[in-house]
Design a protein around this motif. Structure first.
Motif, mmCIF file in Angstrom:
data_model
loop_
_atom_site.group_PDB
_atom_site.id
_atom_site.type_symbol
_atom_site.label_atom_id
_atom_site.label_comp_id
_atom_site.label_asym_id
_atom_site.label_seq_id
_atom_site.Cartn_x
_atom_site.Cartn_y
_atom_site.Cartn_z
ATOM 1 N N ASN A 161 0.813 -1.213 0.000
ATOM 2 C CA ASN A 161 0.000 0.000 0.000
ATOM 3 C C ASN A 161 0.851 1.271 0.000
ATOM 4 O O ASN A 161 0.479 2.271 -0.590
ATOM 5 C CB ASN A 161 -0.920 0.054 1.221
ATOM 6 C CG ASN A 161 -1.913 -1.081 1.229
ATOM 7 O OD1 ASN A 161 -1.701 -2.089 1.865
ATOM 8 N ND2 ASN A 161 -2.999 -0.923 0.489
ATOM 9 N N LYS A 162 1.956 1.206 0.741
ATOM 10 C CA LYS A 162 2.758 2.419 0.901
ATOM 11 C C LYS A 162 4.230 2.040 0.909
ATOM 12 O O LYS A 162 4.594 0.976 1.412
ATOM 13 C CB LYS A 162 2.373 3.082 2.230
ATOM 14 C CG LYS A 162 2.983 4.441 2.477
ATOM 15 C CD LYS A 162 2.431 5.035 3.770
ATOM 16 C CE LYS A 162 2.855 6.482 3.927
ATOM 17 N NZ LYS A 162 2.211 7.083 5.106
ATOM 18 N N VAL A 163 5.046 2.909 0.347
ATOM 19 C CA VAL A 163 6.494 2.649 0.295
ATOM 20 C C VAL A 163 7.229 3.732 1.077
ATOM 21 O O VAL A 163 6.903 4.917 0.963
ATOM 22 C CB VAL A 163 6.991 2.662 -1.174
ATOM 23 C CG1 VAL A 163 8.511 2.533 -1.243
ATOM 24 C CG2 VAL A 163 6.320 1.547 -1.975
ATOM 25 N N LEU A 164 8.188 3.311 1.890
ATOM 26 C CA LEU A 164 9.094 4.240 2.568
ATOM 27 C C LEU A 164 10.498 3.833 2.155
ATOM 28 O O LEU A 164 10.961 2.758 2.522
ATOM 29 C CB LEU A 164 8.998 4.117 4.091
ATOM 30 C CG LEU A 164 7.696 4.455 4.791
ATOM 31 C CD1 LEU A 164 7.888 4.362 6.298
ATOM 32 C CD2 LEU A 164 7.267 5.864 4.429
ATOM 33 N N ALA A 165 11.147 4.658 1.377
ATOM 34 C CA ALA A 165 12.485 4.306 0.900
ATOM 35 C C ALA A 165 13.493 5.346 1.375
ATOM 36 O O ALA A 165 13.344 6.536 1.098
ATOM 37 C CB ALA A 165 12.490 4.226 -0.625
ATOM 38 N N PHE A 166 14.495 4.870 2.086
ATOM 39 C CA PHE A 166 15.599 5.754 2.468
ATOM 40 C C PHE A 166 16.698 5.594 1.435
ATOM 41 O O PHE A 166 17.036 4.476 1.048
ATOM 42 C CB PHE A 166 16.166 5.363 3.832
ATOM 43 C CG PHE A 166 15.300 5.786 4.977
ATOM 44 C CD1 PHE A 166 15.345 7.098 5.433
ATOM 45 C CD2 PHE A 166 14.453 4.880 5.592
ATOM 46 C CE1 PHE A 166 14.557 7.496 6.495
ATOM 47 C CE2 PHE A 166 13.659 5.269 6.651
ATOM 48 C CZ PHE A 166 13.704 6.583 7.107
ATOM 49 N N ARG A 168 4.795 2.767 -9.962
ATOM 50 C CA ARG A 168 5.096 4.190 -9.806
ATOM 51 C C ARG A 168 4.349 4.710 -8.580
ATOM 52 O O ARG A 168 3.158 4.480 -8.424
ATOM 53 C CB ARG A 168 4.702 4.980 -11.054
ATOM 54 C CG ARG A 168 5.087 6.452 -10.962
ATOM 55 C CD ARG A 168 4.883 7.192 -12.270
ATOM 56 N NE ARG A 168 5.816 6.743 -13.317
ATOM 57 C CZ ARG A 168 7.090 7.134 -13.394
ATOM 58 N NH1 ARG A 168 7.588 7.984 -12.515
ATOM 59 N NH2 ARG A 168 7.850 6.697 -14.367
ATOM 60 N N LEU A 169 5.076 5.420 -7.726
ATOM 61 C CA LEU A 169 4.445 5.925 -6.511
ATOM 62 C C LEU A 169 3.576 7.136 -6.818
ATOM 63 O O LEU A 169 3.850 7.907 -7.726
ATOM 64 C CB LEU A 169 5.502 6.307 -5.465
ATOM 65 C CG LEU A 169 6.472 5.216 -5.043
ATOM 66 C CD1 LEU A 169 7.309 5.694 -3.856
ATOM 67 C CD2 LEU A 169 5.736 3.935 -4.678
ATOM 68 N N VAL A 211 17.885 10.641 2.500
ATOM 69 C CA VAL A 211 16.657 11.183 1.916
ATOM 70 C C VAL A 211 15.568 10.127 2.079
ATOM 71 O O VAL A 211 15.799 8.943 1.822
ATOM 72 C CB VAL A 211 16.853 11.505 0.417
ATOM 73 C CG1 VAL A 211 15.537 11.937 -0.223
ATOM 74 C CG2 VAL A 211 17.895 12.599 0.255
ATOM 75 N N LEU A 212 14.405 10.570 2.541
ATOM 76 C CA LEU A 212 13.280 9.641 2.672
ATOM 77 C C LEU A 212 12.263 9.955 1.580
ATOM 78 O O LEU A 212 11.770 11.077 1.486
ATOM 79 C CB LEU A 212 12.632 9.777 4.061
ATOM 80 C CG LEU A 212 11.327 9.002 4.266
ATOM 81 C CD1 LEU A 212 11.508 7.510 4.048
ATOM 82 C CD2 LEU A 212 10.768 9.260 5.667
ATOM 83 N N ILE A 213 11.962 8.974 0.755
ATOM 84 C CA ILE A 213 10.943 9.119 -0.282
ATOM 85 C C ILE A 213 9.758 8.244 0.111
ATOM 86 O O ILE A 213 9.924 7.040 0.348
ATOM 87 C CB ILE A 213 11.481 8.688 -1.665
ATOM 88 C CG1 ILE A 213 12.739 9.513 -1.987
ATOM 89 C CG2 ILE A 213 10.407 8.859 -2.737
ATOM 90 C CD1 ILE A 213 13.378 9.158 -3.319
ATOM 91 N N GLU A 214 8.600 8.862 0.246
ATOM 92 C CA GLU A 214 7.394 8.124 0.637
ATOM 93 C C GLU A 214 6.362 8.265 -0.455
ATOM 94 O O GLU A 214 6.276 9.299 -1.097
ATOM 95 C CB GLU A 214 6.736 8.744 1.878
ATOM 96 C CG GLU A 214 7.543 8.750 3.116
ATOM 97 C CD GLU A 214 6.681 9.204 4.300
ATOM 98 O OE1 GLU A 214 7.205 9.890 5.171
ATOM 99 O OE2 GLU A 214 5.474 8.879 4.325
ATOM 100 N N GLY A 215 5.556 7.250 -0.617
ATOM 101 C CA GLY A 215 4.468 7.375 -1.580
ATOM 102 C C GLY A 215 3.567 6.164 -1.511
ATOM 103 O O GLY A 215 3.873 5.185 -0.820
#
Ligand code: AOF
Ligand code: ZN
Length: 367
Positions: A310-315, A343-344, A356-360
């Motif tokens: 459902n959700k992605v948290l990528a550091f 694609r987020l 850097v934290l990319i969330e989507g």
């Protein structure tokens, strides 16, 4: 409504399997000025709903008052009695709700009950924020499965370890602390058995505050390869551990894991691996509303291949590891063409320490 949302937020990570709810009762004074006469938020399941706390605070001043609440008041008896009846009995005149309660036992009936009792209702103020606040609850109550958050940390060149398997640490201390704050707010945390063998993680929540939550630790281990000496099987650890396996597990290993205090679920297999849909369904039934999937690459690959994220948290860490054979965060089969890649959506990017934290979110609704 803004104030109701902010109050609701104070229950974050503590209300599961219930939603976060805040309520504000407003009364027009003799001078025509609006005044808050009562407010409250839902602290935890089994304790009073937000509306009830606001009504208690307002007492007689609830008569003729206007209620602002971020979720439709409930009309069913769950662990606590229905809020609609309490609002009607107190003589509240008007109820503003940001969104309807997606719980099939409520789903518009709370609002209808208030209307039938002569209470005016207004629906939809700050609805997008209200839905985002309770994204976990909305998904779980409608899909019957936990909201899955895929979390990983990779170097600038997309590696999660060196070619020899050294993975400590890709990210800096701030990013790692962020992970513990996340663990404190989810119901379950899942890793694959390869991660247990390689990194021997404890998967506990380590924060300076005292009242931390330790999510259910889940190991995906289709053949029973979890070492009996693994840290997450230490009976002295706070919280519980579950090994999700298949009929391929030898009976004596299953017993040995249970003797270590772990729960063992024997689930249907799919291509020799634990069937993830079955696992998520069982977890949902046991009120695991959110699941943090922390890797490794095989497990994240399976979750993405099955479309269960459902959700992605990528550091992303400012580090170049290099090496063709150094592992990457999401393995599995992956996409054939870029048009099929995940694609987020609703992407947010921020800096956490030097990382850097990319969330989507994953756009396709998989409920
Ligand atoms: C509200 N106000 O503050 C909350 C609501 O078992 P119970 O009695 O706590 O009921 C849980 C359900 O009530 C939950 O699934 C959701 O539909 C609703 N939560 N409703 O009016 C609140 N927490
Ligand atoms: Zn209620």
């Amino acid at each position: 409504m803004e104030r109701a949302l902010r109050l609701a937020e104070r229950g974050r990570g503590r209300t599961s399997p219930n939603p976060m709810v805040g309520a504000v009762l407003v009364q027009e004074g003799a001078d025509g000025v609006l005044k808050v006469v009562g407010e409250g938020f839902h602290h935890r399941a089994g304790e009073p709903h937000a509306e009830i706390l606001a009504l208690r605070q307002a007492d007689q001043r609830a008569r003729g008052a206007i209620l602002y609440v971020n979720l439709e008041p409930c009309c069913h008896a769950g662990r606590t009695p229905p809020c609609t009846q309490a609002l009607i009995a107190a003589g509240v005149a008007e109820v503003h709700m940001a969104m309807l309660d997606p719980n099939p036992r409520v789903a518009g009936r709370g609002r209808a009950e208030l209307e039938a009792a002569g209470i005016r209702t207004v629906l939809g103020e700050r609805e997008a924020r209200a839905r985002a606040l309770n994204e976990v609850f909305v998904h779980w109550i409608t899909a019957g499965r936990p909201f899955v958050i895929a979390k990983f940390a990779a170097s600038l060149d997309g590696k999660i370890a060196t070619r020899t398997g050294d993975a400590r640490w890709i990210t800096g201390p701030e990013a790692r602390r962020h992970t513990h704050r996340l663990r404190d707010q989810v119901d379950g945390i899942l890793v694959g058995v390869n991660t247990v063998i390689a990194d021997d993680p404890a998967l506990t929540t380590r924060l300076e505050q005292t009242n931390v939550r330790h999510p259910l630790r889940i190991v995906l281990d289709s053949a029973g390869r979890t070492p009996l000496t693994a840290r997450l099987l230490d009976p002295a650890l706070p919280g519980r551990t579950l090994v999700a396996t298949t009929g391929a597990i030898p009976a004596e290993i299953r017993q040995a894991l249970m003797d270590r205090g772990a729960q063992v679920w024997v689930l249907p297999a799919r291509k020799g691996r634990v069937d993830l849909e079955s696992l998520l369904g069982e977890l949902g039934q046991r009120e695991i509303t959110s699941l943090l999937v922390e890797g490794g690459g095989t497990v994240l690959g399976s979750f993405f291949d099955r479309g269960l994220v459902n959700k992605v948290l990528a550091f992303v860490a400012p580090l170049i590891v290099g090496g063709r054979d150094a592992p990457t965060p999401v393995q599995g089969a992956g996409a054939t063409c870029l048009a099929d890649a995940w694609r987020l959506d609703r992407v947010q990017i921020r800096q956490v320490g030097e990382d850097v934290l990319i969330e989507g979110y994953l756009g396709r609704e998989i409920a």
